[in-house]
Design an enzyme around this catalytic site. Structure first.
Site: not given
Ligand SMILES: Cc1ncc(COP(=O)(O)O)c(C=O)c1O
Lengths: 266, 412
Positions: A49, A60
């Site tokens: 990824e 995040d």
């Protein structure tokens, strides 16, 4: 359309599981990102990824946020990331997907973004801020270009909704292990195995678990119920050491870490 | 979804029958958030819808607005300021007279009632100028809910009186040190908290921004401003005003003021963004004037972005307008031509602050001063019997120290 489905078909046939490292593009620079991608695949990673840095990543935690900020401060632009992907993906030996905010896709142009990554050899997209209701246009454009659009299911997703998400996801389904942001956790939720077990029976798609995974014990625990495990912050944290330490040393430490997790896959 | 750049001429006229079930105001709005938050947003939309037909809910909110906030807020004729401009009559819709000194309390009380209704036991909020933080802390104290407010470090510095107020009201203020350390980063941090706490916590968003259903809920709770203004104008003037002016940060005071006027096309609506230091990127906070459509904080709307889709740093001397995005309904009103958006420089707003303080004995917030400046400019060019209503969104006490610093004066 076949890189990711082919990968999991092969893994399932061989009764193997995938380890999927997450790497931030451009932290500390794109040359090193390419080197890290090659290193993790050489050490046995099945899929990579590539995080496209974004200024406002609300899913995040501090480690990935900080890596995005460093990359953006270093003026890493999407055009340069696409260049790096174009050189790296065709020779990587494992499929790569971009983890990318819809803000970036929309601004670049939905079709243009998909054309640009597809022509660089990218196999799919994970768009963490695009729930299924908002995804039909992107799903169509991805489909036309053979890109997988990987959808996420989380612990807060009601079961009927999870079924709908599985119906629209392509490539695999990303099961988010915890309600919360990315980042290493020492403890994973007690009902995680049960929830994943339930989902597994609902869909023929491969199921990969991410968020919070960092230790070989996590990998041992989860590998039996998943097709793959995604490791983000723990990799990004190690890669970030390249700012101070010699690069070959950092590459080796990332590689060793990946190898250790793969050994725990069983 | 739009693919071309906006053309006001080809857009259909705005209606008040928005948003649709997906939270769309024309092309704008929607819900661009992580899957983790979707259930909570759906629950919020459902509970909000139910609350609309619950007489007890409405009665409780109405009583609070009357006895706790002090509504209705006055419509005040700013005679000396009007004279000074030499043209149209300027009226102030006095949201500065509300408890906690700004329009923000209209929304936080409504959302606190929703919090209780949903059985949630903790509240989080972001704040820029600190007015939404104070209004959230106040509502939470009233209802006995624990409250955490995220605030950028730069805003903590320039709006310190509100930081003390929040703490005195029992809220925890968490400084945000990422990015530009302003409102945008405070929203990011509040969203991240909510990602992990969503099962038990309600996020009281403070403007008409964010994912569906926030833009609608906040607009509806703020619409009391415009409804009262319409009633007061009819009663006092026997007619509606010619024009209505409001400042636009995220856009909540403006949306609350404008929305009830949308279906009165004879009333001109003007939204004023922060023009900052100049029209160069990074020097202002005017996405409707200089930005383009994109995604930020869960909705599709005008935004200041670079060509990669990265949110740009913006500037305004007023913390409450120092934001690169804007509520989706404003984008809808802009493209349909229903509202005209303009931008006012820091220095012009500061002059309006002085004029308002000296001629009226009213210190507007720095945010509000942008709207006052525009109204003064419009008044000067219009006939004496024209009426311009300004949404006086908040009081300027919080800004006294920062104004002294900006002017380089020591009032001590
Ligand atoms: C007095 C006042 N006016 C206006 C604003 C801008 O917000 P909005 O555009 O949502 O009304 C703020 C925000 O803090 C404020 O405190």
């Amino acid at each position: 359309m076949s890189a990711i489905p082919d990968l999991f078909a092969k893994l399932r046939a061989e009764k193997r599981k995938a380890l999927m490292p997450f790497v931030t593009a451009g932290d500390p620079d794109l040359e090193f990102t390419a080197a890290v991608l090659q290193e993790v695949v050489a050490r046995g990673a099945s899929l990579c990824e590539v995080g496209i840095p974004y200024s406002d990543p609300i899913a995040d935690g501090p480690v990935i946020q900080a890596s995005y900020t460093r990359a953006l401060n270093a003026k890493i632009k999407l055009a340069a990331i696409l260049d790096m992907l174009g050189k790296t993906c065709p020779v990587l030996g494992a499929p790569a997907v971009t983890m990318v905010s819809y803000a970036i896709i929309y601004r670049h142009g939905i079709e243009r973004y998909c054309d640009d990554v597809a022509s660089r050899g990218v196999a799919g997209l994970i768009v963490p801020d695009l729930p299924v209701e908002e995804s039909p246009i992107l799903a169509k454009v991805c489909g036309e270009r053979g890109l997988s659009l990987i959808q996420l299911v989380t612990p807060t997703t009601p079961r009927d909704r999870a079924l709908r998400i599985c119906e629209t996801s392509t490539g695999f389904v990303y099961y988010v292990s915890v309600a919360g942001i990315t980042g290493e956790r020492t403890q994973l939720p007690a009902d995680l195995i049960d929830n994943v077990g339930w989902l597994r029976e609902q869909t023929p798609l491969p199921l990969c678990i991410g968020f919070g995974i960092s230790q070989p014990e996590h990998v041992k625990l989860l590998a039996p119920v998943a097709d793959g495990l995604i490791v983000g912050s723990a990799i990004v944290k190690r890669v970030a050491e390249a700012a101070e330490k010699p690069r070959d040393e950092v590459l080796k430490s990332v590689g060793d870490y990946v190898a250790q997790l793969i050994a725990a896959l069983g | 979804m739009r693919t071309a750049s906006p053309a006001a001429v080809s857009s259909p006229p705005a209606t008040s029958q928005v948003p649709d079930a997906q939270g769309r105001f024309g092309d704008f709005g929607g819900r661009y958030v992580p899957e983790t938050l979707v259930r909570a947003l759906e629950e919020l939309a459902v509970e909000y819808e139910k609350s609309l037909t619950d007489p007890a809910f409405k009665a409780e909110l109405d009583e609070l607005l009357r006895d706790f906030v002090g509504r209705e807020s006055p419509l005040y004729h700013a005679r000396r300021l009007s004279e000074r401009c030499g043209g149209a009559q300027i009226y102030f819709k006095r949201e500065d007279t509300n408890h906690t000194g700004a329009h923000k309390i209209n929304n936080t009380l409504g959302q606190c009632l929703l919090t209780k209704r949903m059985g949630k036991t903790r509240v989080i909020a972001e704040t820029g100028a600190g007015q939404h933080g104070v209004a959230t802390a106040t509502a939470c104290a009233h209802f006995g809910l624990p409250c955490v407010v995220y605030m950028g470090e730069e805003d903590i510095r320039r709006q310190s009186p509100n930081v003390f107020a929040m703490k005195l009201l029992g809220a925890e203020v968490r400084p945000v040190t990422t990015g530009s350390r302003t409102l945008r980063d405070a929203i990011n941090e509040a969203m991240r908290d909510w990602m992990a706490s969503v099962e038990t916590t309600h996020y009281i968003l403070g403007s008409v921004v964010g994912p569906h259903p926030f833009p609608r809920i906040v607009r509806d709770y703020q619409s009391v401003i415009g409804r009262e203004t319409i009633d007061q104008c009819r009663e006092r003037l026997g007619r509606l005003p010619n024009a209505v002016v409001a400042c636009v940060g995220g856009g909540s005071n403006a949306a609350g003021m404008f929305y009830p006027f949308v279906d009165h096309p004879e009333v001109e609506l003007v939204g004023v963004e922060a023009g900052g230091r100049s029209d160069k990127p990074g020097d202002h906070a005017s996405p409707l004037t200089y930005g383009q459509p994109g995604v930020l904080h869960g909705s599709f709307s005008y935004v200041m972005q670079d060509d990669d889709g990265q949110t740009c740093d913006v500037h305004s001397m007023s913390a409450g307008l120092d934001y690169p995005g804007v509520g989706p309904e404003h984008s809808y009103w802009k493209d349909s031509g229903r509202v005209r958006y303009t931008s006012c420089r820091d220095t012009t707003a500061m002059e309006a602050f002085d004029a308002c303080a000296h001629s009226e004995g009213i210190m507007p917030a720095l945010e509000t001063s942008h709207a006052v400046a525009m109204a003064m400019e419009m008044a000067a060019e219009r006939p004496k019997d024209d009426v311009i209503v300004v949404c006086l969104s908040g009081r300027g006490d919080k800004d006294a120290m920062e104004i002294a610093r900006l002017k380089g004066v020591n009032y001590g």
